[in-house]
Scaffold this motif. Structure first.
Motif, PDB file in Angstrom:
ATOM      1  N   ARG A  67     -24.133  -7.992 -20.858  1.00 38.95           N
ATOM      2  CA  ARG A  67     -24.642  -6.588 -21.561  1.00 38.95           C
ATOM      3  C   ARG A  67     -23.114  -6.088 -22.210  1.00 38.95           C
ATOM      4  NH1 ARG A  67     -26.496  -3.965 -14.971  1.00 38.95           N
ATOM      5  NH2 ARG A  67     -27.822  -4.200 -15.506  1.00 38.95           N
ATOM      6  N   LYS A  68     -22.492  -6.466 -22.390  1.00 42.86           N
ATOM      7  CA  LYS A  68     -21.394  -6.147 -23.073  1.00 42.86           C
ATOM      8  C   LYS A  68     -21.927  -7.407 -24.514  1.00 42.86           C
ATOM      9  CE  LYS A  68     -16.995  -5.747 -20.238  1.00 42.86           C
ATOM     10  NZ  LYS A  68     -16.471  -5.952 -19.644  1.00 42.86           N
ATOM     11  N   ALA A  69     -22.450  -7.439 -24.502  1.00 44.47           N
ATOM     12  CA  ALA A  69     -22.954  -8.766 -25.879  1.00 44.47           C
ATOM     13  C   ALA A  69     -23.525  -7.800 -26.658  1.00 44.47           C
ATOM     14  CB  ALA A  69     -23.674 -10.265 -25.747  1.00 44.47           C
ATOM     15  N   GLU A  70     -23.206  -8.329 -28.033  1.00 37.14           N
ATOM     16  CA  GLU A  70     -23.895  -7.334 -29.476  1.00 37.14           C
ATOM     17  C   GLU A  70     -24.640  -8.546 -30.065  1.00 37.14           C
ATOM     18  OE1 GLU A  70     -21.656  -3.487 -31.230  1.00 37.14           O
ATOM     19  OE2 GLU A  70     -20.578  -5.726 -30.519  1.00 37.14           O
ATOM     20  N   ALA A  71     -24.519  -9.593 -29.449  1.00 36.85           N
ATOM     21  CA  ALA A  71     -24.994 -10.477 -30.243  1.00 36.85           C
ATOM     22  C   ALA A  71     -25.246 -11.546 -29.164  1.00 36.85           C
ATOM     23  CB  ALA A  71     -24.721 -10.869 -31.632  1.00 36.85           C
ATOM     24  N   LEU A  72     -25.781 -13.249 -29.529  1.00 34.97           N
ATOM     25  CA  LEU A  72     -25.905 -14.081 -28.389  1.00 34.97           C
ATOM     26  C   LEU A  72     -26.207 -14.998 -29.218  1.00 34.97           C
ATOM     27  CD1 LEU A  72     -27.113 -14.700 -25.296  1.00 34.97           C
ATOM     28  CD2 LEU A  72     -28.930 -13.982 -25.415  1.00 34.97           C
ATOM     29  N   VAL A  73     -25.651 -16.558 -29.724  1.00 37.07           N
ATOM     30  CA  VAL A  73     -25.684 -17.835 -29.163  1.00 37.07           C
ATOM     31  C   VAL A  73     -26.039 -18.641 -28.109  1.00 37.07           C
ATOM     32  CG1 VAL A  73     -25.027 -19.524 -31.284  1.00 37.07           C
ATOM     33  CG2 VAL A  73     -24.710 -17.039 -31.201  1.00 37.07           C
ATOM     34  N   LEU A  74     -26.904 -19.312 -28.349  1.00 40.46           N
ATOM     35  CA  LEU A  74     -27.661 -20.388 -27.549  1.00 40.46           C
ATOM     36  C   LEU A  74     -27.310 -22.324 -28.339  1.00 40.46           C
ATOM     37  CD1 LEU A  74     -30.265 -19.329 -26.603  1.00 40.46           C
ATOM     38  CD2 LEU A  74     -28.580 -18.393 -25.645  1.00 40.46           C
ATOM     39  N   SER A  75     -26.411 -22.564 -27.660  1.00 40.12           N
ATOM     40  CA  SER A  75     -25.692 -23.952 -27.712  1.00 40.12           C
ATOM     41  C   SER A  75     -26.107 -25.124 -26.830  1.00 40.12           C
ATOM     42  CB  SER A  75     -24.683 -24.013 -28.343  1.00 40.12           C
ATOM     43  OG  SER A  75     -23.514 -25.661 -28.228  1.00 40.12           O
ATOM     44  N   PHE A  76     -27.018 -25.487 -27.152  1.00 46.07           N
ATOM     45  CA  PHE A  76     -27.684 -26.518 -26.523  1.00 46.07           C
ATOM     46  C   PHE A  76     -28.523 -27.729 -26.738  1.00 46.07           C
ATOM     47  CE2 PHE A  76     -31.041 -23.820 -27.300  1.00 46.07           C
ATOM     48  CZ  PHE A  76     -32.463 -24.424 -27.407  1.00 46.07           C
ATOM     49  N   PRO A  77     -28.347 -28.956 -25.706  1.00 44.43           N
ATOM     50  CA  PRO A  77     -29.458 -29.648 -26.326  1.00 44.43           C
ATOM     51  C   PRO A  77     -30.962 -29.771 -26.136  1.00 44.43           C
ATOM     52  CG  PRO A  77     -28.436 -30.890 -24.579  1.00 44.43           C
ATOM     53  CD  PRO A  77     -27.443 -29.197 -24.929  1.00 44.43           C
ATOM     54  N   LYS A 125     -28.583  -9.689 -32.243  1.00 44.08           N
ATOM     55  CA  LYS A 125     -28.821 -10.446 -33.497  1.00 44.08           C
ATOM     56  C   LYS A 125     -28.990 -11.923 -32.094  1.00 44.08           C
ATOM     57  CE  LYS A 125     -27.056 -12.030 -37.792  1.00 44.08           C
ATOM     58  NZ  LYS A 125     -26.703 -12.020 -38.957  1.00 44.08           N
ATOM     59  N   LEU A 126     -30.007 -13.193 -32.480  1.00 39.93           N
ATOM     60  CA  LEU A 126     -29.941 -13.859 -31.178  1.00 39.93           C
ATOM     61  C   LEU A 126     -29.999 -15.346 -32.423  1.00 39.93           C
ATOM     62  CD1 LEU A 126     -30.496 -15.316 -28.797  1.00 39.93           C
ATOM     63  CD2 LEU A 126     -33.347 -15.109 -29.651  1.00 39.93           C
ATOM     64  N   ARG A 146     -36.678 -13.195 -28.114  1.00 43.19           N
ATOM     65  CA  ARG A 146     -37.337 -11.912 -28.949  1.00 43.19           C
ATOM     66  C   ARG A 146     -37.672 -10.710 -28.539  1.00 43.19           C
ATOM     67  NH1 ARG A 146     -38.749 -11.885 -34.594  1.00 43.19           N
ATOM     68  NH2 ARG A 146     -38.348 -14.481 -34.870  1.00 43.19           N
ATOM     69  N   ALA A 147     -37.974 -11.214 -27.950  1.00 38.16           N
ATOM     70  CA  ALA A 147     -38.959 -10.008 -27.152  1.00 38.16           C
ATOM     71  C   ALA A 147     -38.205  -8.712 -26.041  1.00 38.16           C
ATOM     72  CB  ALA A 147     -40.588 -10.235 -26.188  1.00 38.16           C
ATOM     73  N   THR A 148     -37.548  -9.857 -25.268  1.00 42.02           N
ATOM     74  CA  THR A 148     -36.906  -9.179 -24.848  1.00 42.02           C
ATOM     75  C   THR A 148     -34.922  -8.153 -25.797  1.00 42.02           C
ATOM     76  OG1 THR A 148     -37.094 -10.456 -22.906  1.00 42.02           O
ATOM     77  CG2 THR A 148     -34.848  -9.606 -22.947  1.00 42.02           C
ATOM     78  N   ILE A 149     -34.510  -8.569 -26.651  1.00 44.34           N
ATOM     79  CA  ILE A 149     -33.666  -7.796 -27.256  1.00 44.34           C
ATOM     80  C   ILE A 149     -34.676  -6.431 -28.319  1.00 44.34           C
ATOM     81  CG2 ILE A 149     -32.408 -10.046 -27.062  1.00 44.34           C
ATOM     82  CD1 ILE A 149     -32.589 -10.885 -30.328  1.00 44.34           C
ATOM     83  N   LYS A 150     -33.578  -6.292 -28.816  1.00 46.93           N
ATOM     84  CA  LYS A 150     -33.546  -5.207 -29.834  1.00 46.93           C
ATOM     85  C   LYS A 150     -34.905  -5.445 -30.313  1.00 46.93           C
ATOM     86  CE  LYS A 150     -31.559  -1.796 -32.842  1.00 46.93           C
ATOM     87  NZ  LYS A 150     -30.275  -0.946 -32.490  1.00 46.93           N
ATOM     88  N   ALA A 164     -22.321 -24.537 -39.614  1.00 48.26           N
ATOM     89  CA  ALA A 164     -20.743 -24.142 -40.329  1.00 48.26           C
ATOM     90  C   ALA A 164     -21.234 -22.256 -41.309  1.00 48.26           C
ATOM     91  CB  ALA A 164     -20.563 -24.493 -40.778  1.00 48.26           C
ATOM     92  N   VAL A 165     -22.651 -22.790 -42.147  1.00 54.93           N
ATOM     93  CA  VAL A 165     -22.956 -21.587 -42.812  1.00 54.93           C
ATOM     94  C   VAL A 165     -23.870 -20.483 -42.290  1.00 54.93           C
ATOM     95  CG1 VAL A 165     -24.362 -21.232 -44.641  1.00 54.93           C
ATOM     96  CG2 VAL A 165     -23.467 -23.109 -44.985  1.00 54.93           C
ATOM     97  N   SER A 166     -24.075 -20.885 -41.310  1.00 55.67           N
ATOM     98  CA  SER A 166     -25.517 -19.757 -40.241  1.00 55.67           C
ATOM     99  C   SER A 166     -24.172 -18.734 -40.516  1.00 55.67           C
ATOM    100  CB  SER A 166     -26.009 -20.672 -40.133  1.00 55.67           C
ATOM    101  OG  SER A 166     -26.657 -19.314 -39.041  1.00 55.67           O
ATOM    102  N   MET A 167     -23.197 -19.067 -38.890  1.00 57.95           N
ATOM    103  CA  MET A 167     -22.297 -18.475 -38.414  1.00 57.95           C
ATOM    104  C   MET A 167     -21.745 -17.301 -39.240  1.00 57.95           C
ATOM    105  SD  MET A 167     -23.372 -19.293 -35.657  1.00 57.95           S
ATOM    106  CE  MET A 167     -24.433 -19.512 -36.191  1.00 57.95           C
ATOM    107  N   ASP A 168     -20.712 -18.472 -40.600  1.00 57.38           N
ATOM    108  CA  ASP A 168     -20.181 -17.843 -41.746  1.00 57.38           C
ATOM    109  C   ASP A 168     -21.139 -17.018 -42.069  1.00 57.38           C
ATOM    110  OD1 ASP A 168     -18.411 -19.712 -41.573  1.00 57.38           O
ATOM    111  OD2 ASP A 168     -18.963 -20.729 -43.653  1.00 57.38           O
ATOM    112  N   GLN A 169     -21.859 -16.582 -42.186  1.00 52.46           N
ATOM    113  CA  GLN A 169     -23.009 -15.356 -42.540  1.00 52.46           C
ATOM    114  C   GLN A 169     -24.058 -14.077 -41.466  1.00 52.46           C
ATOM    115  OE1 GLN A 169     -25.754 -17.705 -44.554  1.00 52.46           O
ATOM    116  NE2 GLN A 169     -24.455 -17.861 -46.485  1.00 52.46           N
ATOM    117  N   PHE A 170     -23.151 -14.988 -40.223  1.00 49.47           N
ATOM    118  CA  PHE A 170     -23.456 -14.049 -38.578  1.00 49.47           C
ATOM    119  C   PHE A 170     -22.875 -12.544 -38.918  1.00 49.47           C
ATOM    120  CE2 PHE A 170     -24.222 -13.846 -33.985  1.00 49.47           C
ATOM    121  CZ  PHE A 170     -25.108 -14.120 -34.003  1.00 49.47           C
TER     122      PHE A 170
END
Length: 193
Positions: A74-84, A124-125, A154-158, A187-193
């Motif tokens: 609930r505190k998050a404004e963005a979510l990043v999933l990192s998984f195999p 942002k996701l 995507r349908a669950t977030i803003k 790295a580039v994607s996270m820099d521009q996040f």
């Protein structure tokens, strides 16, 4: 932004662990407040208990076994999933997080039997993942992890939130060069996040 990073891999020396470190380092360097949730190191229990299932539709509260994780989401404004991707799906620990934390009253509410998404705090996701097999094989299987991110989450977030899915396919045939290239892309994607 306040970014919740959900990481799901049990081996600290894995390529996925390297991706996770890059995500956290680059987001932090870009000025984001990062809540780094390593599900394995936090010993998250993915099993939905009998009591949790029976009380699934009850009002959420501080007595919930996963209340701390609910608060973090609930505190998050963005979510990043990192998984195999394993067996064309999420690691059980991440799937269990969805089952136990993405609850009625948290990620959605039911009104007259219809689902209304409520995680509008997430603006942002991103998903960063690896597959043993090729993109073609994943597509033949329907690529459930991609669909969950690009459709269900995507349908669950803003509404209108940015959603990205970065995948390194064919890890079974990967080389130092392909892994370095993917790491640089992340790295580039996270820099521009």
């Amino acid at each position: 932004m306040n970014v919740l990073v959900l990481f799901a891999h049990p081996v600290e020396t894995s390529f996925n662990a390297g991706l996770h470190r890059t995500i956290v380092e680059r987001l932090s360097a870009a000025g984001h407040a990062v809540d780094d949730c390593d599900l394995y190191s936090e010993d998250f229990d993915p099993r939905l208990t009998r009591a949790e299932r029976l009380g699934y539709h009850d009002q959420r509260g501080p007595a919930d076994a996963v209340a701390g994780y609910v608060n973090r989401l609930r505190k998050a404004e963005a979510l990043v999933l990192s998984f195999p991707v394993w067996n064309y799906g999420y690691p059980a620990i991440l799937k269990g997080f969805f089952d136990r934390v993405f609850l009625p009253g948290v990620s959605f509410k039911l009104i007259d039997g219809k689902v209304q998404p409520t995680l509008h705090n997430i603006r942002k996701l991103a998903a960063v993942t690896t597959y043993g097999g090729s993109r073609f094989r994943a597509m033949l299987m329907g690529d459930p992890p991609r669909k969950v991110v690009k459709r269900m989450l995507r349908a669950t977030i803003k509404p209108g939130a940015s959603v990205s899915y970065l995948a390194h396919y064919s890890m079974n045939l990967s080389t130092d060069e392909t892994r370095k290239a993917f790491m640089a892309k992340v790295a580039v994607s996270m820099d521009q996040f």
